[in-house]
Scaffold this motif. Sequence first.
Motif, short mmCIF file in Angstrom:
data_model
loop_
_atom_site.label_atom_id
_atom_site.label_comp_id
_atom_site.label_asym_id
_atom_site.label_seq_id
_atom_site.Cartn_x
_atom_site.Cartn_y
_atom_site.Cartn_z
N HIS A 61 -0.98 18.71 2.40
CA HIS A 61 -0.64 18.17 3.73
C HIS A 61 0.09 16.83 3.55
CE1 HIS A 61 -3.38 21.20 5.26
NE2 HIS A 61 -4.26 20.77 4.39
N PRO A 62 1.28 16.84 2.98
CA PRO A 62 1.96 15.59 2.64
C PRO A 62 2.35 14.72 3.83
CG PRO A 62 3.45 17.43 2.38
CD PRO A 62 2.09 18.01 2.67
N ASN A 63 2.45 15.28 5.00
CA ASN A 63 2.88 14.50 6.16
C ASN A 63 1.72 13.99 7.01
OD1 ASN A 63 5.62 14.86 5.55
ND2 ASN A 63 5.57 16.89 6.45
N TRP A 64 0.48 14.25 6.58
CA TRP A 64 -0.68 13.80 7.34
C TRP A 64 -0.77 12.29 7.32
CZ3 TRP A 64 -5.13 10.97 6.53
CH2 TRP A 64 -6.08 11.03 7.56
N ARG A 65 -1.07 11.70 8.46
CA ARG A 65 -1.29 10.27 8.60
C ARG A 65 -2.58 10.05 9.38
NH1 ARG A 65 2.00 10.74 5.38
NH2 ARG A 65 4.04 9.84 5.20
N VAL A 66 -3.18 8.89 9.18
CA VAL A 66 -4.36 8.54 9.96
C VAL A 66 -3.93 8.42 11.42
CG1 VAL A 66 -6.11 6.78 10.35
CG2 VAL A 66 -5.39 7.30 8.02
N PRO A 67 -4.64 9.09 12.34
CA PRO A 67 -4.26 9.00 13.76
C PRO A 67 -4.34 7.55 14.25
CG PRO A 67 -5.82 10.77 13.40
CD PRO A 67 -5.75 10.01 12.12
N GLU A 68 -3.35 7.15 15.01
CA GLU A 68 -3.28 5.77 15.49
C GLU A 68 -4.41 5.40 16.45
OE1 GLU A 68 -1.24 3.28 14.57
OE2 GLU A 68 -0.40 4.62 13.07
N PRO A 82 -5.08 20.95 -6.43
CA PRO A 82 -3.64 21.21 -6.46
C PRO A 82 -2.88 20.01 -7.02
CG PRO A 82 -4.40 20.92 -4.20
CD PRO A 82 -5.61 20.87 -5.08
N ASP A 83 -1.77 20.26 -7.68
CA ASP A 83 -0.95 19.18 -8.23
C ASP A 83 -0.24 18.40 -7.12
OD1 ASP A 83 -1.59 19.61 -10.87
OD2 ASP A 83 0.04 21.03 -11.17
N MET A 133 0.85 -1.17 0.00
CA MET A 133 0.00 0.00 0.00
C MET A 133 0.90 1.24 0.00
SD MET A 133 -2.93 1.34 2.66
CE MET A 133 -2.91 -0.19 3.46
N PRO A 134 0.53 2.24 -0.80
CA PRO A 134 1.34 3.46 -0.81
C PRO A 134 1.39 4.10 0.58
CG PRO A 134 -0.26 3.49 -2.59
CD PRO A 134 -0.58 2.31 -1.72
N GLU A 135 2.56 4.54 0.96
CA GLU A 135 2.74 5.20 2.27
C GLU A 135 2.01 6.54 2.30
OE1 GLU A 135 4.07 5.27 6.15
OE2 GLU A 135 4.29 3.63 4.73
N GLN A 136 2.10 7.28 1.19
CA GLN A 136 1.46 8.59 1.11
C GLN A 136 0.26 8.52 0.18
OE1 GLN A 136 4.18 11.68 0.06
NE2 GLN A 136 5.05 11.74 2.10
N LEU A 137 -0.68 9.42 0.42
CA LEU A 137 -1.85 9.51 -0.45
C LEU A 137 -1.45 10.05 -1.82
CD1 LEU A 137 -4.43 11.16 1.98
CD2 LEU A 137 -4.21 8.75 1.40
N PRO A 138 -2.09 9.59 -2.89
CA PRO A 138 -1.86 10.21 -4.20
C PRO A 138 -2.25 11.68 -4.14
CG PRO A 138 -2.97 8.10 -4.45
CD PRO A 138 -2.96 8.43 -2.98
N PRO A 139 -1.77 12.50 -5.08
CA PRO A 139 -2.10 13.92 -5.05
C PRO A 139 -3.60 14.16 -5.24
CG PRO A 139 -0.98 13.35 -7.09
CD PRO A 139 -0.94 12.15 -6.22
N PRO A 140 -4.11 15.29 -4.77
CA PRO A 140 -5.54 15.58 -4.86
C PRO A 140 -6.11 15.51 -6.28
CG PRO A 140 -4.49 17.14 -3.40
CD PRO A 140 -3.39 16.34 -4.02
N ARG A 141 -5.33 15.80 -7.29
CA ARG A 141 -5.86 15.76 -8.66
C ARG A 141 -6.20 14.34 -9.10
NH1 ARG A 141 -1.72 13.98 -11.69
NH2 ARG A 141 0.37 14.35 -10.92
#
Length: 95
Positions: A84-91, A79-80, A1-9
């Motif tokens: 919020h690139p460092n946001w993670r689901v709270p544990e 946005p491209d 699973m990707p660590e980061q979310l894909p970009p908003p676009r």
Amino acid sequence: MPEQLPPPRLGAQRIAVLAAHLLQVASPPQIKASRLVALENLGPTDQRGTVPAGVSLVCADGTRMLLRATSGASQTPYPDEDPHPNWRVPEDIAV
């Protein structure tokens, strides 16, 4: 699973990955297993079958479901890059 979310676009892919992250962290007892899925008829035409288009679920009672991600048009451009690139689901997320 990707660590980061894909970009908003990439709205549908972003939603699918977010749902998978939420399920992984929350780990609800009603869901026995979940995984990202790519579908051959969905997604960008040059990437069909390779990008996340939904989440496959196996429920505790054996029921199988597909949570398919979709995205609609917006009046404002996405946005491209992720704002919020460092946001993670709270544990401590709970269901």
